[in-house]
Scaffold this active site. Sequence first.
Site: not given
Ligand code: KIV
Length: 257
Positions: A43-44, A82, A110, A112, A180
């Site tokens: 989600d970056s 994510d 993934k 969080e 992280e």
């Molecule tokens: O969303 C993302 O790019 C991430 C990285 C910071 C690992 O979770």
Amino acid sequence: MYTINHLKEIKKNKQKFAVLTVYDASFAKLLYNQGINVMLVGDSLGMVVQGHNSTLSVTIHDIIYHVRCVKNGAPNCLLLADLPFMSYNNNEQALNNSIKLMRTGANVIKLEIINQWSLDIVNYLTNYSIPICGHIGLTPQYVNFLGGYKTQGIHENDANKLLNYAMFLEQSGVVMLLLEHIPELLAKKITEKLKIPVIGIGAGIYTDGQILVLQDMLGITSNIPVFAKNYLNNHINLAISNYIKEVESGIFPKNKN
Ligand code: KIV
């Protein structure tokens, strides 16, 4: 086809692996051809693709779109995707969104981890054999709760909490872990304690794998985090300014162009 078993083998042999985020088919193909076998649609993208100042605006539909693009470019990579902010509020929503991502081409989901609620969600998903990567430490979706993009796990209590989360996640059946922005020695302890592969970003040298956001390592984001490294040295800027110069001076295009 690259799988989680390759990463387990790398960990067993005490080797290292490199992971990058990626959001489009052209870069996915290029990365795969250069030897990046594990990629993340994270989600970056809210920051480096959409231009927001956090990841909170990203939706499950955004992630699905980019998973499709990346899988088209690199069908054989191990693709992590994510679950974005508040797309896993309850068990059913988490399961349905994970299914959507996997049907689009994601191999590992993934999410969080911030507290017991998110640990319980992971437990629910692993019961359905959804391959999960737990993300602990600095969890950008909870930046407002954490009070900024700060190093986590500095104080003993917080470090113990993260270590306990890591062990709980392994016992729950997650297939990998991402750390992280935590102290290097805490990352070392977690990496050594767990049998599953551990990826780090801003977590020092001891994790089994490293991940960077592609735009950060190419130096094309305005706020490159302290823990990232620019590997490109402005070659893109140079290419664009050369293009402008050649158009303005009539060098480009030639007949063949
Ligand atoms: O969303 C993302 O790019 C991430 C990285 C910071 C690992 O979770």
